[in-house]
Write a protein that holds these residues in place. Structure first.
Motif, mmCIF file in Angstrom:
data_model
loop_
_atom_site.group_PDB
_atom_site.id
_atom_site.type_symbol
_atom_site.label_atom_id
_atom_site.label_comp_id
_atom_site.label_asym_id
_atom_site.label_seq_id
_atom_site.Cartn_x
_atom_site.Cartn_y
_atom_site.Cartn_z
ATOM 1 N N VAL A 537 5.538 -10.615 7.174
ATOM 2 C CA VAL A 537 5.563 -9.449 7.980
ATOM 3 C C VAL A 537 4.477 -8.777 6.195
ATOM 4 C CG1 VAL A 537 6.266 -6.396 6.808
ATOM 5 C CG2 VAL A 537 7.849 -8.200 8.274
ATOM 6 N N GLU A 538 4.284 -9.229 5.585
ATOM 7 C CA GLU A 538 3.304 -9.549 4.373
ATOM 8 C C GLU A 538 1.920 -9.020 5.053
ATOM 9 O OE1 GLU A 538 4.601 -8.814 -0.079
ATOM 10 O OE2 GLU A 538 4.474 -10.433 0.525
ATOM 11 N N LEU A 539 2.021 -10.666 5.008
ATOM 12 C CA LEU A 539 0.734 -11.611 5.572
ATOM 13 C C LEU A 539 0.509 -10.433 7.140
ATOM 14 C CD1 LEU A 539 -0.917 -13.899 6.255
ATOM 15 C CD2 LEU A 539 0.360 -14.715 8.167
ATOM 16 N N HIS A 540 0.867 -10.081 8.047
ATOM 17 C CA HIS A 540 0.766 -9.130 9.070
ATOM 18 C C HIS A 540 -0.121 -8.165 8.606
ATOM 19 C CE1 HIS A 540 1.044 -12.403 12.118
ATOM 20 N NE2 HIS A 540 2.521 -12.794 12.170
ATOM 21 N N ALA A 541 1.118 -7.204 7.568
ATOM 22 C CA ALA A 541 0.380 -5.778 7.288
ATOM 23 C C ALA A 541 -1.295 -5.908 6.191
ATOM 24 C CB ALA A 541 1.655 -5.740 6.466
ATOM 25 N N TYR A 542 -0.864 -6.846 5.542
ATOM 26 C CA TYR A 542 -2.024 -7.139 4.369
ATOM 27 C C TYR A 542 -3.795 -7.262 5.705
ATOM 28 C CZ TYR A 542 -0.098 -6.556 0.111
ATOM 29 O OH TYR A 542 1.192 -5.595 -0.659
ATOM 30 N N LYS A 543 -3.393 -7.970 6.325
ATOM 31 C CA LYS A 543 -4.670 -8.359 7.386
ATOM 32 C C LYS A 543 -4.757 -6.979 7.935
ATOM 33 C CE LYS A 543 -4.534 -11.935 10.128
ATOM 34 N NZ LYS A 543 -4.499 -13.387 11.478
ATOM 35 N N ALA A 544 -3.874 -6.384 8.430
ATOM 36 C CA ALA A 544 -4.263 -5.139 9.108
ATOM 37 C C ALA A 544 -4.527 -3.988 8.190
ATOM 38 C CB ALA A 544 -2.760 -3.957 10.001
ATOM 39 N N MET A 545 -4.810 -3.931 7.337
ATOM 40 C CA MET A 545 -4.802 -3.396 5.596
ATOM 41 C C MET A 545 -6.165 -3.707 5.638
ATOM 42 S SD MET A 545 -3.084 -0.898 4.455
ATOM 43 C CE MET A 545 -3.208 -0.303 3.226
ATOM 44 N N TYR A 546 -6.679 -5.042 5.949
ATOM 45 C CA TYR A 546 -7.901 -5.438 5.669
ATOM 46 C C TYR A 546 -8.852 -4.981 6.215
ATOM 47 C CZ TYR A 546 -6.160 -7.626 1.665
ATOM 48 O OH TYR A 546 -6.140 -8.197 0.210
ATOM 49 N N LYS A 547 -8.692 -5.178 7.557
ATOM 50 C CA LYS A 547 -9.052 -4.466 8.269
ATOM 51 C C LYS A 547 -9.619 -3.680 8.794
ATOM 52 C CE LYS A 547 -8.210 -8.687 11.886
ATOM 53 N NZ LYS A 547 -6.927 -8.648 13.238
ATOM 54 N N PHE A 562 3.460 2.004 5.976
ATOM 55 C CA PHE A 562 4.757 1.733 5.569
ATOM 56 C C PHE A 562 5.075 0.791 6.163
ATOM 57 C CE2 PHE A 562 7.410 3.923 9.493
ATOM 58 C CZ PHE A 562 7.985 4.403 8.884
ATOM 59 N N ALA A 563 4.791 -0.385 7.233
ATOM 60 C CA ALA A 563 6.347 -1.183 6.914
ATOM 61 C C ALA A 563 6.112 -1.767 6.043
ATOM 62 C CB ALA A 563 4.987 -2.354 7.788
ATOM 63 N N LEU A 564 5.169 -2.207 5.122
ATOM 64 C CA LEU A 564 5.082 -2.639 3.123
ATOM 65 C C LEU A 564 6.360 -1.589 2.792
ATOM 66 C CD1 LEU A 564 1.159 -3.763 3.187
ATOM 67 C CD2 LEU A 564 3.602 -5.640 3.623
ATOM 68 N N ALA A 565 6.417 -0.763 2.795
ATOM 69 C CA ALA A 565 7.162 0.528 1.868
ATOM 70 C C ALA A 565 9.060 -0.097 2.315
ATOM 71 C CB ALA A 565 6.763 1.293 2.122
ATOM 72 N N ARG A 566 8.684 -0.390 4.136
ATOM 73 C CA ARG A 566 10.522 -0.545 4.470
ATOM 74 C C ARG A 566 10.036 -1.779 3.789
ATOM 75 N NH1 ARG A 566 10.115 -0.013 10.782
ATOM 76 N NH2 ARG A 566 12.182 0.243 10.315
ATOM 77 N N LEU A 567 9.562 -2.865 4.239
ATOM 78 C CA LEU A 567 9.945 -4.070 3.365
ATOM 79 C C LEU A 567 10.675 -3.964 2.276
ATOM 80 C CD1 LEU A 567 9.740 -7.125 4.315
ATOM 81 C CD2 LEU A 567 7.510 -7.362 3.022
ATOM 82 N N GLU A 568 9.568 -3.740 0.929
ATOM 83 C CA GLU A 568 9.885 -3.250 -0.282
ATOM 84 C C GLU A 568 11.260 -2.650 -0.371
ATOM 85 O OE1 GLU A 568 7.812 -1.244 -4.224
ATOM 86 O OE2 GLU A 568 7.237 -0.929 -2.005
ATOM 87 N N ILE A 569 11.614 -1.810 0.348
ATOM 88 C CA ILE A 569 12.713 -1.431 -0.636
ATOM 89 C C ILE A 569 13.576 -2.664 0.132
ATOM 90 C CG2 ILE A 569 14.681 0.139 0.655
ATOM 91 C CD1 ILE A 569 12.757 2.086 1.413
#
Length: 825
Positions: A537-547, A562-569
């Motif tokens: 999740v983090e790999l794709h979500a952070y790539k998305a953030m940068y793009k 939002f995906a990262l926040a759900r994962l963090e919980i």
């Protein structure tokens, strides 16, 4: 306006006026009718026995310096001082001024002496204030001067402020607060509802004399608000004091919500208007200044009065509306520009603006007139402005009107035939046909294959160019913080949907100037998240953030965060509170996009519901009243998921069941499988409470059927506190694949442990409670807090009581100390 207002004890004003005894000079400045004289008089009356008060009212003096001096001297009680000043006469020359200062310094003041010069604005001689400055700079012990004035322009007090020799009380402080309006009416025997108080505050903006006018009207049995009687009072006491030119100017400006001087001069197109405006602004009775946006406006109640007067005088507003529209076009403030042009009847100007290839970037939710404009045009007129017409079709396709998509499809077909058969330049033809295909993607939304085909066709027509209607400034996710939520429409096809979206992202983004950049990585992050592939999740979500950040695609940054926040919980090993969406808040606010703001609130609502924190969820989500929010039709389904989740948190099973039944209709048009899955979970919770565990399990099985087809686990984990026992019972029945059920159960158990850990001894304050606690920490009194937050003192006390209960303390000092320890401040 002279009014005998029943005295109201205004403690907060009295506290400010205590500064009179701390400074050699105090200036009380406000327009007519703000109770300046009453406030100072009421305050000083408390000290009648301990202060030597000299009060000189200059109303009726005609600005005469001799009148001021004689009136002042006659009011001095101390005979020795009175005799010496009378003998001296007004000090016109430098020698006499020096003598006056020496006399005042040498005089022995047995107790504080306060000299009040009321209506000081009538004194035209600048030498008077120069003399006052000379005295003030000596900082004579026990001597205090108070000037009550409507006009500050003649008072050059900058140097005194710098030396901390001068205190000022202004209109901002003197105006009535909501709580004071309530008390004032109570004293007069009129009981107000909260709505009435809000109306009065809105009409009057706290202008004391206008509050009095409304009170008098109410005592005569009139409803709260404007009336003929109130208009008569305004006419007699204010309107009739104006010159004919000033009346005309205010009547002609009454249609403007706000204006700058330069704008007003352009709109009025009158060489005399500048002088008249300057006088009105200086008088500060009819026109007020807004420090926030550096503009002026006519006072609310007066604006309505002058608007009615303008109609009576048959003033033609159309040329004024047109010039206002032209002004705002020049300033690139399109929402206001189009509104004024619409009022002027200048439809062709609006259409021409929307038909430009560098078309204005305006949120359609901000200009609702777009619909009635096109609804009244003939087809020939629509086709005359093809880009504007295509914008209209796009907006219709994103609306909620029944049957809109079918009409949009027909309109596009007609448009395409017209362009192909026209004699337009071949390059322009291809450009317009490319735009037609871009707009078609909105009509075929959530059929990814069809959307890709339309975009690929558009790319052929554009031949390396891109749309001018849909650019990277437009909304790509339609207000849904979960991209796949809108496109996953067939059970068993979640992975296919995510991969297809990722593989064809270039086709989806290239013809629209990169709008949607980062959607490929968002789709893969969301797929990994829903199916429990948490390592990716983090790999794709952070790539998305940068793009997305590089392309300024805030809507996709929200999805990734939002995906990262759900994962963090679920997965964070830290015991501190997860940061959720906080890091993106400023980015979202900068966009000033109502749809994006609503999206962000949904994210917050969903995440706080996962944590069981009902108080942190926006009230409009909890109540289901989304009239104040902004949504596009394609993004609406996610709202219904968050709303139902908030209702589930309230524990009202009957309401939850009803909400779930209604939500099914919202999911039907696009067959949102994630919406149906979540809805089945919430229905299971309602059914269990209302009809028993067996009914609940039956409903939960419908969610598991969708989940198993795609390996979805996270929604079950996020609702573990409500459904874990049902999941365990269903698992024992061996209805579903054992490996899948084991993953669901494991994630649900881990999620519940994590949430319990986060909420152990957790004090959860609402946003409003945190705001109030912060103001308490800064030393604000209850009344000041109410004034700053625009709430009543009663409401402030209610929130403070809740804060004390949550923190288990019984006073402010302990509350602040504990909040600091818990890092709530």
């Amino acid at each position: 306006m002279q009014t005998k207002i029943k005295l109201l004890n205004r403690r907060r004003i009295n506290q400010k006026l205590e500064n009179i005894f701390l400074y050699p000079l105090s200036i009380v400045h406000a327009p007519i009718g703000y109770g300046k004289t009453t406030a100072v008089s009421q305050f000083l009356n408390q000290y009648a026995e301990t202060v030597d008060l000299v009060w000189a009212s200059l109303a009726g003096s005609g600005g005469s310096v001799e009148y001021l001096w004689n009136h002042l001297v006659e009011n001095i009680r101390e005979s020795d001082l009175r005799h010496a000043l009378k003998k001296m006469g007004y000090p016109y020359d430098e020698l006499k001024r020096v003598n006056l200062v020496d006399l005042l310094i040498d005089y022995e003041y047995k107790r504080p002496a306060v000299l009040v010069l009321d209506d000081f604005q009538v004194i035209d001689d600048p030498g008077v204030f120069a003399l006052i400055k000379l005295v003030v700079q000596e900082h004579i012990k026990n001597m205090h001067i108070v000037l009550i004035t409507r006009d500050l322009s003649k008072l050059d007090a900058a140097g005194l402020y710098q030396k901390q020799l001068c205190f000022t009380l202004t209109e901002k402080s003197l105006k009535f607060t909501r709580e004071e309006i309530q008390r004032y009416f109570n004293i007069a025997g009129c009981v107000l509802s909260e709505d009435d108080v809000e109306k009065i505050y809105s009409y009057t903006e706290g202008w004391v004399s206008m509050v009095y006018v409304l009170l008098k009207g109410m005592q005569r049995g009139l409803p709260v608000g404007k009336s003929d009687t109130i208009n008569d009072i305004i006419e007699q006491n204010l309107y009739n004091t104006l010159s004919e030119k000033a009346r005309e100017t205010l009547c002609r400006l009454s249609f403007l919500e706000a204006f700058t001087i330069s704008m007003a001069l352009y709109v009025l197109d009158d060489p005399e208007a500048g002088y008249v405006l300057q006088r009105l602004i200086k008088q500060n009775t009819f026109v007020v200044y807004n420090e926030f946006d550096k503009s002026y406006k006519i006072r609310n109640l007066l604006q309505e009065f002058f608007g009615l007067r303008a109609k009576f005088l048959n003033i033609d507003f159309r040329p004024l509306y047109k010039r206002a529209g032209e002004w705002y076009l020049r300033e690139r403030q399109y929402e206001r520009a189009f509104e004024y042009l619409y009022q002027a009847g200048e439809i062709e100007m609006i259409l021409a603006e929307f038909n430009r290839e560098n078309t204005p970037d305006i949120q359609f939710t901000q200009f609702r007139r777009f619909f009635p404009i096109f609804d009244t045009l003939t087809q020939e007129q629509c086709l005359k402005y093809p880009i504007a017409y295509l914008q209209y079709i796009r907006i219709r396709a994103m609306g909620t009107e029944q049957g809109a998509l079918g009409r949009c499809r027909d309109n596009l077909d007609t448009m395409e035939r017209y362009i192909q058969g026209s004699t337009l330049n071949e390059g322009y033809k291809r450009f317009l046909l490319g735009e037609v295909n871009v707009i078609r993607t909105f009509v075929v939304y959530n059929d990814l294959e069809a959307m890709v085909r339309c975009n690929e066709k558009a790319m052929e027509y554009f031949s390396g160019g891109c749309s001018c209607i849909v650019t990277r400034h437009k909304e790509f996710t339609f207000g849904s913080p979960h991209l796949l939520y809108g496109y996953y429409k067939e059970k068993g096809k979640l992975r296919h949907t995510a991969e297809y979206l990722a593989q064809h992202s270039e086709s989806l983004t290239a013809p629209v100037d990169g709008c949607g950049t980062g959607c490929d990585s968002v789709a893969l992050a969301e797929y990994a998240l829903e199916t429990g592939d948490f390592d990716h999740v983090e790999l794709h979500a952070y790539k998305a953030m940068y793009k997305a950040k590089a392309a300024k695609q805030t809507c996709l940054m929200v999805c990734a965060q939002f995906a990262l926040a759900r994962l963090e919980i679920l997965c964070s090993t830290s015991e501190r509170d997860p940061q959720l969406m906080g890091s993106l808040r400023e980015e979202v606010l900068k966009e000033n996009n109502p749809v994006l703001n609503s999206t962000f609130a949904l994210c917050d609502g969903y995440l706080n519901a996962c944590l069981g924190r009902s108080g942190e969820i926006a009230e409009w989500i909890r109540s289901g009243d989304w009239s104040g929010a902004s949504f596009l039709r394609q993004g609406m389904p996610f709202y219904h998921t968050v709303y139902a989740k908030a209702v589930m948190l309230s524990g009202d099973a009957i309401r939850l069941e009803a909400v779930c039944e209604m939500a099914l209709r919202e999911f039907a048009p696009y067959q949102n499988q994630l919406g149906l899955l979540h809805n089945a979970i919430y229905m299971a919770v309602a059914q269990k409470q209302l009809h028993g565990e067996e009914a609940g399990c039956a409903a939960l099985c419908r969610a598991l059927e969708i989940g198993q087809a795609d390996g979805i686990v996270l929604p079950f984990a996020e609702n573990a506190v409500y459904i874990l026992d049902m999941l365990e019972k269903i698992s024992d029945q061996n209805v579903f694949d054992a490996a899948y059920m084991n993953r669901v159960l494991f994630c649900a158990q881990e999620y519940q442990k994590r949430v319990e850990c986060l909420n152990f001894n957790k004090v959860v304050l609402t946003a409003r409670e945190k705001e109030i606690l912060g103001l308490l920490e800064r030393g604000c009194k209850h009344e000041e807090i109410g004034e700053r937050l625009f709430i009543s003192v009663t409401t402030v006390r209610y929130h403070i009581k809740n804060i004390y209960q949550k923190l288990e303390v019984n006073n402010k000092v302990l509350a602040i100390k504990k909040a600091q320890e818990l890092k709530l401040l």
